[in-house]
Enzyme design. Structure first.
Site, PDB file in Angstrom:
ATOM      1  CG  ASP A  86      16.039  -7.696  34.378  1.00 60.20           C
ATOM      2  OD1 ASP A  86      14.879  -8.038  35.809  1.00 60.20           O
ATOM      3  OD2 ASP A  86      15.338  -6.333  34.154  1.00 60.20           O
ATOM      4  CE1 TYR A 129      15.861  -8.219  30.683  1.00 56.60           C
ATOM      5  CE2 TYR A 129      15.983  -7.784  28.468  1.00 56.60           C
ATOM      6  CZ  TYR A 129      15.534  -7.397  29.329  1.00 56.60           C
ATOM      7  OH  TYR A 129      14.707  -6.226  28.599  1.00 56.60           O
TER       8      TYR A 129
END
Length: 276
Positions: free
Chosen positions: A167, A128
């Protein structure tokens, strides 16, 4: 092998809340269950310091009875219930698990951003990536992160092939964002972040979505939930990825988004790859 990745924007809320958004999130989760993936990567779990509660564990065990799961959460001095990642994997798989620290700036190394699974002949790693923030206040630190992260993935790739997901908080090219003209100075589409992603790929990694789908446009992985019509108008960004070591690219059979219905924010990504 089928793998799915999803920035869930709060596993905690998805499992325990009764809000309309949580209900939509659970529908997406049920869709993931139906896909029967071997590995599931989840970002932004937003779990408490102690990890999943007994309530979380009970729901996860009901949803995923054939899976083991591991997690990485934010630690002091990072904020509580911030960021966080989790892997679920079929219980016949027996990976070695690490929680990498990459000498990142600020509190980034203790924000629960990375987990790596090591299998016999390959790695699966999720991330992330830190956001550059409102007003790009964290852009300098983000650039340092990008360099450190690329070095880390490259170090894995020297040992065995890598499958990396998460992400990445960057739309790499203009075709990866609905309105490039109005977002040039927005976090996630600055020249610096895009160049950082280019440098990562140049270290020997393939963006599997582009490898499989070419220069197709209008397909995104994130729609801003603060803009009520962003998904209806498909004003999206492609900021979530499945990357593979270049030598695995020809083994990729599918790299695509899963339908998340009316739910805005991130949608899950599916990767089908011929790998044992």
């Amino acid at each position: 092998m089928r793998l799915i990745s999803w920035n869930i924007d709060s596993l905690n809320a998805t499992l325990t809340s009764d809000s309309a958004r949580a209900v939509m999130s659970r529908e997406v989760m049920n869709n993931i269950v139906e896909q029967d993936p071997e590995v599931i990567a989840i970002q932004e779990t937003k779990l408490p310091r102690t990890g999943p509660t007994k309530k979380h564990e009970g729901i996860l065990n009901d949803l995923f009875p054939d899976y083991e799961y591991v997690w990485c959460i934010s630690e002091e001095p990072a904020r509580k219930s911030y960021a966080g990642t989790m892997f679920l994997y079929k219980n016949h798989l027996k990976p070695s698990i690490t929680y990498p620290k990459i000498d990142a700036p600020d509190t980034m190394d203790v924000e629960g951003r990375m987990i790596t699974l090591e299998f016999g002949d390959f790695y699966v790693s999720q991330v992330y990536t830190p956001n550059a923030g409102s007003g790009l206040v964290r852009l300098e630190e983000r650039q340092q992160w990008d360099e450190k992260y690329a070095e880390y993935l490259s170090s894995l790739d020297e040992k065995k092939p890598v499958i990396a997901t998460g992400d990445f908080n960057v739309a790499h090219k203009e075709i990866d964002i609905a309105h490039p003209d109005r977002n040039h100075l927005s976090a996630g589409f600055t020249d610096e972040e895009r160049e950082g992603f280019t440098q990562l790929l140049n270290k020997g990694f393939t963006d599997t979505f582009r490898y499989v789908n070419g220069d197709v446009t209008g397909q995104y992985s994130w729609w801003n939930q603060r803009a009520k019509t962003s998904k209806v108008n498909n004003s999206g960004w492609r900021i979530d990825y499945w990357l593979v070591s270049d030598r695995l690219a020809d083994k990729v059979k599918k790299s695509d988004m899963l339908d998340s219905g009316e739910r805005q924010d991130h949608t899950p990504l599916v990767l089908d790859i011929d790998i044992d």
